[in-house]
Scaffold this active site. Sequence first.
Site, short mmCIF file in Angstrom:
data_model
loop_
_atom_site.label_atom_id
_atom_site.label_comp_id
_atom_site.label_asym_id
_atom_site.label_seq_id
_atom_site.Cartn_x
_atom_site.Cartn_y
_atom_site.Cartn_z
CD GLU A 108 28.67 -0.50 12.06
OE1 GLU A 108 29.33 -1.36 12.69
OE2 GLU A 108 27.88 0.28 12.64
CG ASP A 110 29.82 -4.10 11.09
OD1 ASP A 110 30.37 -3.01 10.92
OD2 ASP A 110 28.89 -4.28 11.89
CD GLU A 112 31.17 -6.83 15.01
OE1 GLU A 112 31.36 -5.99 15.91
OE2 GLU A 112 30.11 -7.47 14.89
#
Length: 293
Positions: A108, A110, A112
Amino acid sequence: MAFFSYSNNYSMLLLVILLPCLLGFEKMAEAGNFYQDVDVTWGDGRGKILDNGNLLTLSLDKASGSGFQSKKQYLNGRFDMKIKLVPANSAGTVTAYYLRSQGSSWDEIDFEFLGNLSGQPYIVHTNIYIQGQGNREQQFYLWFDPTADFHTYSFLWNSARILFYVDGRPIREYKNMESNGVPYPKKQAMRLYASLWNAEDWATRGGVVKTDWTKAPFTAAFRSYNANGCVWTNAASWCCQNSAPWMSEALDAGNQKVLRWVQKKYMIYNYCVDKKRFPQGLPRECTVPATNP
């Protein structure tokens, strides 16, 4: 005749696969249409595709958030999205934009965006998971108000490095250091995802500031999604090797200078210097030199 027919079929299949390469990378680089490129996967109507597929909005209220995912999976690529974040009091909310594989040992990459009280800055939280293991966080403030207009957030993922960009400026680089015993995501295909959800237990000041539901619904907007990558189909990927500059993309001297400027001026957390968090020693990628250019 059977051999001739097989050869013709194989040639036609090869032409279909390579046709985008023959047409040129520039045509592939045009911004997509959300109707064609993504599926709104949850939210019970809170995710909406608007403006003939050129705009997508995600909303969050006390009952639910919402999210979408790309129709295609990719193994490496360059991914760009223009995002306008939740304005005003967004405390407790998280707008997520990320690549992720499937399974219990997932990879993953990311972005955010951690909401905050009105007048306070958003925190851009970045992380990388490899085979289900994360804890590679770096956090930043931004040099603009990300709620006033759309800004471009990008991932570059190739065999040598992962780069995070904001409006074309690099903010983070994670190099492939497998030769030094550091894992790197390179075998699992990923989809692109985005979501808006309630994370009041940790998002704003570690959960001290809760979501003010009187301000709901909260809404984030997305447009100009651009995915240029190796599309994963039937356990294999196909790429236009000679037409994809991201395959060998690296930071030149000018962008390395920008990266240092961003990290010096706007980085607020770096796991690679958090010795209290890692009393047995910092992660290996933080202490060994990268061998890739």
